[in-house]
Design a protein around this motif. Structure first.
Motif, PDB file in Angstrom:
ATOM      1  N   THR A   1      82.155  67.752 150.949  1.00  0.00           N
ATOM      2  CA  THR A   1      81.544  68.164 152.212  1.00  0.00           C
ATOM      3  C   THR A   1      80.977  69.563 151.989  1.00  0.00           C
ATOM      4  N   GLN A   2      80.143  70.024 152.924  1.00  0.00           N
ATOM      5  CA  GLN A   2      79.544  71.344 152.724  1.00  0.00           C
ATOM      6  C   GLN A   2      80.633  72.419 152.652  1.00  0.00           C
ATOM      7  N   GLU A   3      81.644  72.290 153.519  1.00  0.00           N
ATOM      8  CA  GLU A   3      82.696  73.315 153.538  1.00  0.00           C
ATOM      9  C   GLU A   3      83.480  73.342 152.225  1.00  0.00           C
ATOM     10  N   GLN A   4      83.798  72.130 151.701  1.00  0.00           N
ATOM     11  CA  GLN A   4      84.529  72.073 150.417  1.00  0.00           C
ATOM     12  C   GLN A   4      83.676  72.691 149.304  1.00  0.00           C
ATOM     13  N   ALA A   5      82.390  72.356 149.322  1.00  0.00           N
ATOM     14  CA  ALA A   5      81.509  72.855 148.269  1.00  0.00           C
ATOM     15  C   ALA A   5      81.402  74.385 148.326  1.00  0.00           C
ATOM     16  N   VAL A   6      81.314  74.918 149.556  1.00  0.00           N
ATOM     17  CA  VAL A   6      81.218  76.378 149.702  1.00  0.00           C
ATOM     18  C   VAL A   6      82.501  77.022 149.165  1.00  0.00           C
ATOM     19  N   ALA A   7      83.648  76.411 149.484  1.00  0.00           N
ATOM     20  CA  ALA A   7      84.932  76.967 149.025  1.00  0.00           C
ATOM     21  C   ALA A   7      85.002  76.944 147.496  1.00  0.00           C
ATOM     22  N   GLU A   8      84.552  75.844 146.894  1.00  0.00           N
ATOM     23  CA  GLU A   8      84.551  75.746 145.433  1.00  0.00           C
ATOM     24  C   GLU A   8      83.657  76.834 144.832  1.00  0.00           C
ATOM     25  N   PHE A   9      82.501  77.008 145.443  1.00  0.00           N
ATOM     26  CA  PHE A   9      81.547  77.979 144.911  1.00  0.00           C
ATOM     27  C   PHE A   9      82.101  79.394 145.023  1.00  0.00           C
ATOM     28  N   LYS A  10      82.795  79.670 146.136  1.00  0.00           N
ATOM     29  CA  LYS A  10      83.363  81.023 146.300  1.00  0.00           C
ATOM     30  C   LYS A  10      84.464  81.273 145.279  1.00  0.00           C
ATOM     31  N   LYS A  11      85.226  80.209 144.978  1.00  0.00           N
ATOM     32  CA  LYS A  11      86.279  80.371 143.958  1.00  0.00           C
ATOM     33  C   LYS A  11      85.643  80.635 142.593  1.00  0.00           C
ATOM     34  N   ARG A  12      84.531  79.955 142.372  1.00  0.00           N
ATOM     35  CA  ARG A  12      83.809  80.164 141.112  1.00  0.00           C
ATOM     36  C   ARG A  12      83.416  81.649 140.989  1.00  0.00           C
ATOM     37  N   ILE A  13      82.912  82.204 142.076  1.00  0.00           N
ATOM     38  CA  ILE A  13      82.509  83.619 142.053  1.00  0.00           C
ATOM     39  C   ILE A  13      83.725  84.495 141.756  1.00  0.00           C
ATOM     40  N   ASP A  14      84.873  84.151 142.369  1.00  0.00           N
ATOM     41  CA  ASP A  14      86.083  84.950 142.124  1.00  0.00           C
ATOM     42  C   ASP A  14      86.488  84.915 140.651  1.00  0.00           C
ATOM     43  N   TYR A  15      86.318  83.763 140.014  1.00  0.00           N
ATOM     44  CA  TYR A  15      86.643  83.699 138.575  1.00  0.00           C
ATOM     45  C   TYR A  15      85.714  84.612 137.779  1.00  0.00           C
ATOM     46  N   TYR A  16      84.455  84.630 138.160  1.00  0.00           N
ATOM     47  CA  TYR A  16      83.523  85.522 137.454  1.00  0.00           C
ATOM     48  C   TYR A  16      83.889  86.993 137.676  1.00  0.00           C
ATOM     49  N   ARG A  17      84.384  87.281 138.882  1.00  0.00           N
ATOM     50  CA  ARG A  17      84.781  88.668 139.167  1.00  0.00           C
ATOM     51  C   ARG A  17      85.858  89.153 138.195  1.00  0.00           C
ATOM     52  N   LEU A  18      86.749  88.222 137.801  1.00  0.00           N
ATOM     53  CA  LEU A  18      87.854  88.601 136.915  1.00  0.00           C
ATOM     54  C   LEU A  18      87.371  89.125 135.564  1.00  0.00           C
ATOM     55  N   ILE A  19      86.211  88.632 135.137  1.00  0.00           N
ATOM     56  CA  ILE A  19      85.748  89.039 133.792  1.00  0.00           C
ATOM     57  C   ILE A  19      84.538  89.977 133.867  1.00  0.00           C
ATOM     58  N   TYR A  20      84.267  90.461 135.075  1.00  0.00           N
ATOM     59  CA  TYR A  20      83.058  91.277 135.281  1.00  0.00           C
ATOM     60  C   TYR A  20      83.186  92.659 134.635  1.00  0.00           C
ATOM     61  N   ASN A  21      82.247  92.966 133.820  1.00  0.00           N
ATOM     62  CA  ASN A  21      82.157  94.275 133.183  1.00  0.00           C
ATOM     63  C   ASN A  21      80.782  94.837 133.462  1.00  0.00           C
ATOM     64  N   PRO A  22      80.649  95.840 134.320  1.00  0.00           N
ATOM     65  CA  PRO A  22      79.293  96.340 134.616  1.00  0.00           C
ATOM     66  C   PRO A  22      78.614  96.892 133.361  1.00  0.00           C
ATOM     67  N   LEU A  23      77.317  96.939 133.378  1.00  0.00           N
ATOM     68  CA  LEU A  23      76.580  97.469 132.223  1.00  0.00           C
ATOM     69  C   LEU A  23      76.921  98.940 132.051  1.00  0.00           C
ATOM     70  N   HIS A  24      77.064  99.348 130.836  1.00  0.00           N
ATOM     71  CA  HIS A  24      77.390 100.748 130.604  1.00  0.00           C
ATOM     72  C   HIS A  24      77.053 101.138 129.171  1.00  0.00           C
ATOM     73  N   VAL A  25      77.578 100.353 128.230  1.00  0.00           N
ATOM     74  CA  VAL A  25      77.353 100.723 126.818  1.00  0.00           C
ATOM     75  C   VAL A  25      76.043 100.150 126.277  1.00  0.00           C
ATOM     76  N   GLU A  26      75.403  99.265 127.028  1.00  0.00           N
ATOM     77  CA  GLU A  26      74.183  98.622 126.548  1.00  0.00           C
ATOM     78  C   GLU A  26      73.066  99.669 126.409  1.00  0.00           C
ATOM     79  N   ARG A  27      72.174  99.440 125.448  1.00  0.00           N
ATOM     80  CA  ARG A  27      71.138 100.445 125.172  1.00  0.00           C
ATOM     81  C   ARG A  27      70.102 100.551 126.293  1.00  0.00           C
TER      82      ARG A  27
END
Ligand code: F6P
Length: 406
Positions: free
Chosen positions: A148-174
């Motif tokens: 359903t749309q609500e389930q899909a939105v919840a899945e997508f938000k969880k996906r974003i949270d997983y990406y947040r766990l490994i997020y490293n902002p740009l800093h050392v890149e040239r």
């Protein structure tokens, strides 16, 4: 790198729904127009093509799910190799469009792509409404078909949270640019190499490019007939017929979105247009609500003149800066209209037609965003209900037309 290279890798960085693909398309569009061969390599497209069944689940993005991590790395490598082959041949710019939020993923890219410089573009958008709308649009894709749309939105938000766990902002890149992708603003940048096309890229990133905007005022409403202002009236029968005529007028033009206000008269106009489209979403934005007339909402102009003569004369004396008691004026609407325009452009990912269905005062403000007008003249811009404004404003083309649709 000291010698100026002619070819360039652009690597997008950012959480899902931050506007990366919109920017990638915009860049590709401007390069192609200037005969600069450019390709976008999107990891999501590969994933949907080769592993469609398992990859909608948020678990697929869990950094501890090693099997899925390997599969995602595999798709990333496929695109890295394709981008490399493209630049080895006739390509000039290859854009890697994926989250690329971890330093390790970017190291992988750097290990494989040493033949030309890399420019990273990190996109950040903290507007929750927009992220939400963008997620809702994404989950309409067939891969979420079993939810359903609500389930899909919840899945997508969880996906974003997983990406947040490994997020490293740009800093050392040239070379990198950090973008506020909603406001088209560069927040930070660091450039160590001499990059080809750099000033063009920068210019493109900060410019509102309008390939094709159709600006329409809702068709005739019950209040229009009585000359009443504000409120939330329905369309009249004539207004519904006008809306159907608009639908026929736009039948052959593809519209991914129609942006409206939250008022029934704009949404009803949009529904008749959507009825003639294949896959079009109506997005009501509060930023496009008509000027709030405060204590005069629902009154006719004649009633205001008779019963509230002070308001009538004060507004007449300075219509742009005057604000209705308990409501708004043109000047105070300016900021929210600007945000509405930004939101519409942000969501309209591919640079195709955009449609906004607004109101008389709202459309005047939108027009004044693209046209130069003295402030005093803005509240008098002509906004008919039987015509459509078509606006094109790119770096090399400006069009401003008023067309009759019936
Ligand atoms: O009459 C329609 C309407 O959209 C009203 O709701 C709104 O108050 C008015 O037009 C804005 O036009 P003006 O600023 O000229 O009064």
């Amino acid at each position: 790198m000291t010698i100026k290279d002619e070819k360039l890798y652009i690597v997008m960085v950012g959480l899902p729904s931050q506007g990366k693909s919109t920017i990638a398309y915009r860049l590709q569009d401007i390069f192609k127009k200037n005969d600069i061969p450019t390709m976008i390599y999107n990891n999501g497209e590969l994933r949907r093509r080769y592993a469609p069944t398992e990859t909608w689940m948020s678990e697929f993005y869990n950094p501890e799910n090693t099997e899925a991590v390997d599969l995602r790395k595999h798709f990333a490598l496929m695109n890295i190799q394709r981008a490399k082959a493209y630049l080895r041949n006739r390509g000039m710019v290859a854009i890697l469009d994926a989250t690329n939020v971890s330093r390790s993923r970017r190291q992988l890219i750097e290990e494989h792509l040493q033949d030309h410089p890399i420019l990273y573009i990190e996109c950040i958008n903290n507007d929750e409404d927009i992220v939400d709308l963008s997620i809702r649009h994404k989950v309409r894709s067939p891969e979420f078909g079993s939810l359903t749309q609500e389930q899909a939105v919840a899945e997508f938000k969880k996906r974003i949270d997983y990406y947040r766990l490994i997020y490293n902002p740009l800093h050392v890149e040239r070379n990198y640019i950090l973008m506020d992708s909603l406001h088209n603003r560069i927040v930070n940048e660091q450039i160590e190499d001499q990059l080809p096309l750099y000033s063009r890229i920068r210019d493109c990133l900060v410019t509102d490019v309008v390939k094709s905007l159709y600006l329409i005022r809702h068709t005739e409403s019950m209040y229009n007939v009585e000359d009443r202002i504000g409120g939330d009236p329905d369309l009249t029968e004539r207004g519904r017929e006008q809306a159907r005529a608009l639908g026929r007028f736009f039948r052959k033009k593809r519209l991914a979105y129609i942006f409206t206000s939250e008022k029934k008269r704009t949404i009803q106009t949009a529904e008749a247009i959507r009825a003639e489209q294949e896959d079009c979403e109506i997005v009501p934005l509060r930023e496009f609500n008509e000027i709030n007339a405060g204590i005069c909402e629902g009154m006719t102009y004649d009633e205001i003149q008779r019963f509230k003569p002070d308001i009538h004369s004060a507004r007449k004396a300075n219509k742009y800066t005057y604000a209705y008691p308990g409501g708004e004026g043109y000047a105070t609407m300016k900021e929210r209209i600007k945000i509405g325009i930004k939101k519409a452009f942000f969501l309209n990912q591919k640079p195709d037609n955009i449609m906004i269905i607004g109101h008389r005062a709202v459309n005047r403000m939108i027009l004044s965003h693209f046209l130069y007008r003295r402030e005093d003249d803005v509240p008098y811009i002509y906004v008919p209900q039987d015509k459509v404004y078509h606006i094109v404003a790119t770096q090399d083309r400006k069009v401003f037309e008023l067309k009759k649709y019936a």
